[in-house]
Structure formats: structure tokens, C-alpha cells
Write a protein that holds these residues in place. Structure first.
Motif, PDB file in Angstrom:
ATOM      1  N   GLU A  59      -0.663   2.893   4.132  1.00  0.00           N
ATOM      2  CA  GLU A  59      -1.077   1.825   3.142  1.00  0.00           C
ATOM      3  C   GLU A  59       0.337   1.423   2.427  1.00  0.00           C
ATOM      4  O   GLU A  59       0.594   0.412   2.308  1.00  0.00           O
ATOM      5  N   PRO A  60       1.037   2.054   2.008  1.00  0.00           N
ATOM      6  CA  PRO A  60       2.156   1.851   1.071  1.00  0.00           C
ATOM      7  C   PRO A  60       3.048   0.979   1.780  1.00  0.00           C
ATOM      8  O   PRO A  60       3.604   0.064   1.388  1.00  0.00           O
ATOM      9  N   ILE A  61       3.483   1.635   3.023  1.00  0.00           N
ATOM     10  CA  ILE A  61       4.341   0.764   3.686  1.00  0.00           C
ATOM     11  C   ILE A  61       3.898  -0.485   4.294  1.00  0.00           C
ATOM     12  O   ILE A  61       4.640  -1.493   4.423  1.00  0.00           O
ATOM     13  N   ARG A  62       2.656  -0.645   4.555  1.00  0.00           N
ATOM     14  CA  ARG A  62       2.085  -1.774   5.077  1.00  0.00           C
ATOM     15  C   ARG A  62       2.046  -2.935   4.022  1.00  0.00           C
ATOM     16  O   ARG A  62       2.449  -4.052   4.099  1.00  0.00           O
ATOM     17  N   ILE A  63       1.679  -2.242   2.852  1.00  0.00           N
ATOM     18  CA  ILE A  63       1.918  -3.335   1.551  1.00  0.00           C
ATOM     19  C   ILE A  63       3.315  -3.801   1.328  1.00  0.00           C
ATOM     20  O   ILE A  63       3.402  -4.862   0.826  1.00  0.00           O
ATOM     21  N   ILE A  64       4.110  -2.838   1.331  1.00  0.00           N
ATOM     22  CA  ILE A  64       5.469  -3.291   1.139  1.00  0.00           C
ATOM     23  C   ILE A  64       5.961  -4.399   2.152  1.00  0.00           C
ATOM     24  O   ILE A  64       6.796  -5.338   1.875  1.00  0.00           O
ATOM     25  N   GLU A  66       3.986  -6.541   3.414  1.00  0.00           N
ATOM     26  CA  GLU A  66       3.512  -7.881   2.984  1.00  0.00           C
ATOM     27  C   GLU A  66       4.307  -8.351   1.852  1.00  0.00           C
ATOM     28  O   GLU A  66       4.602  -9.734   1.561  1.00  0.00           O
ATOM     29  N   LEU A  67       4.718  -7.417   0.890  1.00  0.00           N
ATOM     30  CA  LEU A  67       5.438  -8.012  -0.367  1.00  0.00           C
ATOM     31  C   LEU A  67       6.533  -8.519  -0.172  1.00  0.00           C
ATOM     32  O   LEU A  67       7.200  -9.316  -0.700  1.00  0.00           O
ATOM     33  N   THR A  68       7.408  -7.980   1.027  1.00  0.00           N
ATOM     34  CA  THR A  68       8.627  -8.381   1.301  1.00  0.00           C
ATOM     35  C   THR A  68       9.041  -9.337   2.467  1.00  0.00           C
ATOM     36  O   THR A  68       9.908  -9.914   2.604  1.00  0.00           O
ATOM     37  N   ASP A  69       7.913  -9.382   3.284  1.00  0.00           N
ATOM     38  CA  ASP A  69       8.076 -10.052   4.446  1.00  0.00           C
ATOM     39  C   ASP A  69       8.976  -9.526   5.438  1.00  0.00           C
ATOM     40  O   ASP A  69       9.793 -10.146   6.043  1.00  0.00           O
ATOM     41  N   LYS A  70       9.257  -8.175   5.291  1.00  0.00           N
ATOM     42  CA  LYS A  70      10.288  -7.385   6.155  1.00  0.00           C
ATOM     43  C   LYS A  70       9.614  -6.336   6.943  1.00  0.00           C
ATOM     44  O   LYS A  70       8.511  -5.860   6.504  1.00  0.00           O
ATOM     45  N   THR A  71      10.027  -5.902   8.083  1.00  0.00           N
ATOM     46  CA  THR A  71       9.685  -4.847   8.738  1.00  0.00           C
ATOM     47  C   THR A  71      10.238  -3.392   8.445  1.00  0.00           C
ATOM     48  O   THR A  71      11.652  -3.504   7.968  1.00  0.00           O
ATOM     49  N   ILE A  72       9.534  -2.540   8.314  1.00  0.00           N
ATOM     50  CA  ILE A  72      10.062  -1.247   8.067  1.00  0.00           C
ATOM     51  C   ILE A  72       9.563  -0.393   9.353  1.00  0.00           C
ATOM     52  O   ILE A  72       8.568  -0.461   9.981  1.00  0.00           O
ATOM     53  N   HIS A  73      10.779   0.365  10.009  1.00  0.00           N
ATOM     54  CA  HIS A  73      10.439   1.251  11.022  1.00  0.00           C
ATOM     55  C   HIS A  73       9.819   2.751  10.505  1.00  0.00           C
ATOM     56  O   HIS A  73      10.554   3.317   9.935  1.00  0.00           O
ATOM     57  N   PHE A  74       8.529   3.075  11.017  1.00  0.00           N
ATOM     58  CA  PHE A  74       7.846   4.094  10.332  1.00  0.00           C
ATOM     59  C   PHE A  74       7.642   5.171  11.401  1.00  0.00           C
ATOM     60  O   PHE A  74       7.315   4.858  12.732  1.00  0.00           O
ATOM     61  N   TYR A  75       7.829   6.498  11.265  1.00  0.00           N
ATOM     62  CA  TYR A  75       7.731   7.581  12.116  1.00  0.00           C
ATOM     63  C   TYR A  75       6.921   8.599  11.298  1.00  0.00           C
ATOM     64  O   TYR A  75       7.388   8.924  10.446  1.00  0.00           O
ATOM     65  N   SER A 207       3.629  -5.381  -9.357  1.00  0.00           N
ATOM     66  CA  SER A 207       2.691  -6.298  -8.442  1.00  0.00           C
ATOM     67  C   SER A 207       1.244  -5.421  -8.924  1.00  0.00           C
ATOM     68  O   SER A 207       0.181  -6.223  -8.425  1.00  0.00           O
ATOM     69  N   GLY A 208       1.191  -4.257  -9.181  1.00  0.00           N
ATOM     70  CA  GLY A 208      -0.142  -3.560  -9.312  1.00  0.00           C
ATOM     71  C   GLY A 208      -0.758  -3.269  -7.738  1.00  0.00           C
ATOM     72  O   GLY A 208      -1.764  -2.749  -7.662  1.00  0.00           O
ATOM     73  N   ARG A 209       0.345  -3.345  -6.797  1.00  0.00           N
ATOM     74  CA  ARG A 209      -0.493  -3.088  -5.401  1.00  0.00           C
ATOM     75  C   ARG A 209       0.111  -1.721  -4.869  1.00  0.00           C
ATOM     76  O   ARG A 209      -0.593  -1.246  -3.840  1.00  0.00           O
ATOM     77  N   ILE A 210       1.028  -1.205  -5.447  1.00  0.00           N
ATOM     78  CA  ILE A 210       1.603   0.311  -5.019  1.00  0.00           C
ATOM     79  C   ILE A 210       1.502   1.231  -6.279  1.00  0.00           C
ATOM     80  O   ILE A 210       2.293   0.618  -7.240  1.00  0.00           O
ATOM     81  N   GLY A 211       1.515   2.219  -6.310  1.00  0.00           N
ATOM     82  CA  GLY A 211       1.456   3.267  -7.302  1.00  0.00           C
ATOM     83  C   GLY A 211       1.202   4.784  -7.004  1.00  0.00           C
ATOM     84  O   GLY A 211       1.274   5.036  -5.730  1.00  0.00           O
TER      85      GLY A 211
END
Length: 361
Positions: A59-64, A66-75, A207-211
Motif C-alpha cells: 500500500e505505501p508504494i501504491r499510494i506514493i 499515486e501522489l507522484t505520478d511516477k513508477t517505482i520498481h518493487f521487489y 498528505s495524511g495518506r502514508i504514515g
């Protein structure tokens, strides 16, 4: 582990433990500050991060994203998995690493020392070995003020002895990792390692969306207070009121997680300075200590909620008082904490009030 098909040879920063509390805020800050000229690769075994059923991203990566409109490569990889880590390095052009992945609860480490040494020390050694194998020599390490043990003087600067009278396996694991890194830097001048000795991270993104969303019962003060405020927990346990402090409760240097994240961005920039190299330890704190009861009062003021608490015995591994001398961080990193105690409490409360069950909907 099979690598993603959307890998990139764009220069990348690898963030271990990037789905956790400090890691996720740092990933977001990197994306906000670094622009579009660098990729972020996150490795996390999700031991302390939530991923919804059927979702690839925690969830934190998915929300980030959304907030940045950028792709994160997650493993989803444990840093002790040498083959899994190596495949990630093969797939991405890793330039530097920010290393958060670790178990981090002082009290729990006293009960589970083997687990802490295995995750924190073995994991770090495996990471360093893979970095060396791929010619990556730039590392920002998530260390801790616990390496100082019982303070011999306050405020604590980086010249304070480390490794003496350490009170928990967690603190010992961070100290041992720093000593390993010093030896690594002595062995090869190509290494550049900045060890950031955190004091006590609190707060949440504006943003109150990650914590902070710890698994199970929180081990740290602020998420426990906020979960009591929102009704998830009945009352706070205050471990000891007989310390030689302003009100008998433990005093700590609390730092906003956003300030902490910005300190990591500054540390990465050091790698581009001509002549920079070797091992450097830097405190990240505010230089001001607050007691447990002062933190409760500040949170009650901001949230408008009463925080019931009960005094219990001291917790094994705890010390009375701890706060930082932060002059080196200002000189070396050009960084200082700017957010207030009110900011810390307000941002924590915004996150917890908007997300009473954390990342779980």
C-alpha cells in the motif's frame, strides 16, 4: 526470483526496506526532489508493511505512485537472499543504495536476539557483498542513536563512544554493522558510506495518506498514542516514572519523519562531491528532548482527545534520556530539522484519524 519485465537501465537508487515507515517517506521525498532523471527500486520482504490481497505493490508504494505520478520498481525480496538481490542488480543500473531493511524494536530484540542479529547483521553483510560484486560502492545506512548506549554526556555528538554498555541486541546489531562498514571502507577506498544515526522518528506525510503502521501492538511511543486516541487501543503503558528526568519518564529526541527523509536526500548528494569517500556517521535529530508525559500532553492538545495511560515498570533495554548534538549534520549535509513538536503530533493525528486501521481499509 524472476525480474520484472519493465526493468530499466536508467540510473537507479535502490532502497531496501522502502515499504516501511521511514523508507516509504524517503522514497516519496526522493521522487519529489530528484525529478525524472533517476529510477527508484524498492526491495522489501513486507515483514512490517501491508499489501492488500491480490495487489502486487504494498500500500505505501501504491499510494506514493499515486501522489507522484511516477513508477517505482518493487521487489518482494529478503535482503538475505543473495541470488534474489543479485538479479535486481543485474536488471537495474544501481548507482547507490539507501539501506533501511532491518528489525527495529528495542524491547523485542531483547526477547529475540537471534532473529535481530540474523536480519540486521547477516542481511547487511549480504547486501554489501552483492554491492561489491556489481561495483556499487555508495551506501546510506539507517543506523540509530542506540549505538551510543547509556549516554556519558548530553547532548550526544558523533565523537561520543559507541559500543559501550549497549542495552539491547537491536543497538548492538546497529553498532556491529557500523563496525563492519568501517572495515569495508578501510579495505577499499572506492567505498562511500554515510551512516545516519536516527534519534526518534515520528509524524507522517503532510498528505495524511502514508504514515507509521506497525504490525501488531506498536513498540514505539507515538503510534501507540495515536492508536489509543483513535480507539484501537485502550490505554498507553508508560514504562517507568522513576528516571532522573524532568517528570520521571524517559526523555527522547523526537524528529519528524519528513525531516528525516530530507536528511537522506542530502546524504545521497554527498556522493557527488569531489573527494568524498570513506565512512561518515551523522546524527539526525532536533537537539531537543521531550518526556513521555510531555508527548502525551502535546498530542492531546493537537487531537482534542484524552490519552489514558498507566505507569508500569521500566522496559528492559531502555535508558533515561537521549538527545542529539546536530551541529555536524548542519555542517556536512547542510541539513537541519525544521518541523516542530506540534507538527509531529498534528501530522501523526491526521494520518491516524484518516486511517484508523492504518493501510488496511
Amino acid at each position: 526470483m524472476k525480474p520484472e519485465t519493465n526493468g530499466s537501465k536508467m540510473p537507479s537508487i535502490l532502497v531496501t526496506g522502502g515499504a516501511g515507515y521511514v523508507g516509504s517517506h524517503t522514497v516519496l521525498t526522493l521522487l519529489e526532489r530528484q525529478g525524472t532523471d533517476i529510477d527508484i527500486v524498492v526491495v522489501d520482504n513486507l515483514s512490517n508493511a501491508y499489501r492488500a490481497q491480490g495487489q502486487k505493490q504494498p500500500e505505501p508504494i501504491r499510494i506514493i505512485e499515486e501522489l507522484t505520478d511516477k513508477t517505482i520498481h518493487f521487489y518482494d525480496v529478503d535482503i538475505r537472499d543473495k541470488d534474489g538481490l543479485s538479479k535486481i542488480f543485474e536488471h537495474h543500473d544501481i548507482e547507490s543504495v539507501i539501506h533501511f531493511a532491518a528489525l527495529k524494536a528495542v524491547g523485542e530484540s531483547v526477547q529475540k536476539p537471534l532473529e535481530y542479529y540474523q536480519a540486521n547483521i547477516t542481511g547487511t553483510c549480504t547486501l554489501l557483498e552483492v554491492m561489491r560484486n556489481f561495483g556499487v560502492y555508495k551506501l546510506v545506512y539507517s543506523s540509530s542513536c542506540t549505538v551510543y548506549g547509556e549516554p556519558e554526556n548530553l547532548p550526544i555528538n558523533e565523537g561520543h563512544p559507541t559500543g559501550r554498555g549497549l542495552t539491547s541486541p537491536y543497538g548492538k546489531s546497529k553498532y556491529f554493522c557500523e563496525e563492519i562498514m568501517k572495515d569495508v571502507c578501510r579495505s577499499d577506498p572506492k567505498w562511500m558510506i554515510v551512516s545516519l544515526r536516527y534519534f526518534n522518528p515520528v509524524g507522517a506525510h503532510r498528505s495524511g495518506r502514508i504514515g507509521e503502521d506497525p504490525s501488531g501492538i506498536p513498540n514505539n511511543l507515538m503510534p501507540y498514542i495515536s492508536q489509543v486516541a483513535v480507539g484501537r487501543l485502550k490505554e498507553l503503558q508508560v514504562f517507568g516514572n522513576d528516571y532522573a528526568t524532568v517528570d520521571g519518564t524517559g526523555v527522547r529526541d523526537y524528529i519528524h519523519v519528513q525531516d528525516l527523509a530530507e536528511g537522506h536526500v542530502k546524504a545521497v548528494k554527498l556522493f557527488h562531491q569531489p573527494g568524498f569517500g570513506g565512512f561518515h556517521a551523522v546524527n539526525l535529530g532536533t537537539g531537543t528532548g521531550y518526556s513521555v508525559l510531555q508527548m502525551i500532553a502535546a498530542f492531546e492538545q493537537v487531537s482534542g482527545r484524552q490519552i489514558p495511560y498507566k505507569i508500569v515498570g521500566r522496559r528492559e533495554g531502555d535508558i533515561a534520556e537521549n538527545y542529539a548534538d546536530v551541529s555536524l549534520s548542519q555542517r556536512l549535509l547542510g541539513w537541519r530539522a525544521t518541523r516542530t513538536l506540534e507538527d509531529m503530533c498534528a501530522d501523526t493525528w491526521r494520518w491516524q484519524h484518516n486511517n484508523p486501521n492504518g493501510f488496511k481499509k
